[in-house]
Design an enzyme around this catalytic site. Structure first.
Site, PDB file in Angstrom:
ATOM      1  CB  VAL A 197       0.667   0.670   8.498  1.00 16.02           C
ATOM      2  CG1 VAL A 197       1.503   0.707   7.241  1.00 16.02           C
ATOM      3  CG2 VAL A 197      -0.624   1.437   8.302  1.00 16.02           C
ATOM      4  CG  ASP A 198       1.090  -4.749   4.239  1.00 16.88           C
ATOM      5  OD1 ASP A 198      -0.036  -4.650   3.735  1.00 16.88           O
ATOM      6  OD2 ASP A 198       2.011  -5.431   3.747  1.00 16.88           O
ATOM      7  CG  ASP A 242      -5.844   2.200  13.358  1.00 19.94           C
ATOM      8  OD1 ASP A 242      -5.360   2.074  12.209  1.00 19.94           O
ATOM      9  OD2 ASP A 242      -6.440   1.274  13.954  1.00 19.94           O
ATOM     10  N   GLY A 252       8.890   2.330   9.820  1.00 22.49           N
ATOM     11  CA  GLY A 252       8.779   1.228  10.775  1.00 22.49           C
ATOM     12  C   GLY A 252       9.912   0.251  10.544  1.00 22.49           C
ATOM     13  CB  VAL A 253      10.059  -3.433   9.753  1.00 24.79           C
ATOM     14  CG1 VAL A 253       9.276  -3.904  10.939  1.00 24.79           C
ATOM     15  CG2 VAL A 253       9.231  -3.516   8.497  1.00 24.79           C
ATOM     16  CG  ASN A 274       5.596  -7.065   1.394  1.00 28.63           C
ATOM     17  OD1 ASN A 274       5.092  -7.593   0.403  1.00 28.63           O
ATOM     18  ND2 ASN A 274       5.254  -7.412   2.620  1.00 28.63           N
ATOM     19  CB  SER A 317      10.391   3.815   4.528  1.00 26.59           C
ATOM     20  OG  SER A 317      10.302   3.159   3.282  1.00 26.59           O
TER      21      SER A 317
END
Ligand code: AR6
Length: 175
Positions: free
Chosen positions: A33-34, A10, A125-126, A24, A123
């Protein structure tokens, strides 16, 4: 020449000069993570992000660029926020934008005279970037940066959140 290491874990727990956030464009928090970084840093991080000047519309940080804030309650001194590309098949400059994220984060770290920095898999992940390509782009870009730019950065830690990324980064690093 800085060393590159890969760990699984983590990123919010690391006591380094800086950790990179996969943010973003509006920089007001999100998931992945954000979300984890904002939770661990505390509400002052959101205030610092709000204070980042707007570039246009609600954009504080265009894709491929970076902005730096303090780490507040994090063990890391700084957060370097970057915005990775949303993967849309690869024909829209996504690879170059991802490389820019790594390059610009290292540049901002060097301009603040930082020595240790950790990256999540921006980039991956989602935003849906293919992991094998992202892994190659990240390591190639980091190596190229140190070959071509004098820097205070001594250690770059790549933080994999899952087994697949860990394996992929390890494999790419050994190449
Ligand atoms: N430490 C390290 N890596 C992590 C952690 C963590 N605590 N949590 C997740 N990851 P993502 P993106 C990994 O989706 O694809 C946000 O909502 C995760 O497993 O966080 O760049 C932003 O606000 C994955 O491998 O970022 C944006 O809207 C990697 O971090 C959007 O997501 C990145 O996944 C950005 O999407």
């Amino acid at each position: 020449m800085a060393s590159i290491e890969v760990i699984q874990g983590d990123i919010t727990t690391l006591s380094l000069d800086a950790i990179v956030n996969a943010a973003n464009k509006c920089m007001l928090g999100g998931g992945g993570v954000d979300g984890a970084i904002h939770r661990a840093a505390g509400p002052q991080l959101l205030e610092a992000c709000r204070a980042v000047p707007i570039v246009r519309g609600d954009v504080r940080c265009p894709t491929g660029e970076c902005r730096i804030t303090p780490g507040f309650n994090l063990p890391a001194r700084y957060v370097i926020h970057t915005v990775g590309p949303v993967w849309d098949g690869g024909g829209y400059g996504e690879r170059e934008q991802l490389a820019s994220c790594y390059r610009n984060a290292l540049s901002i770290a060097a301009s603040h005279k930082l020595k240790t920095i950790a990256f999540p898999a921006i980039s991956c992940g989602v935003y849906g970037f293919p992991i094998d390509e992202a892994s190659r782009i990240s390591i190639t870009t980091i190596r190229h940066f140190f070959e071509t730019s004098p820097s205070t950065v001594q250690t770059v830690t790549l933080v994999a959140f899952n087994d697949e990324l860990f394996r992929q980064w390890k494999e790419t690093l050994a190449m």
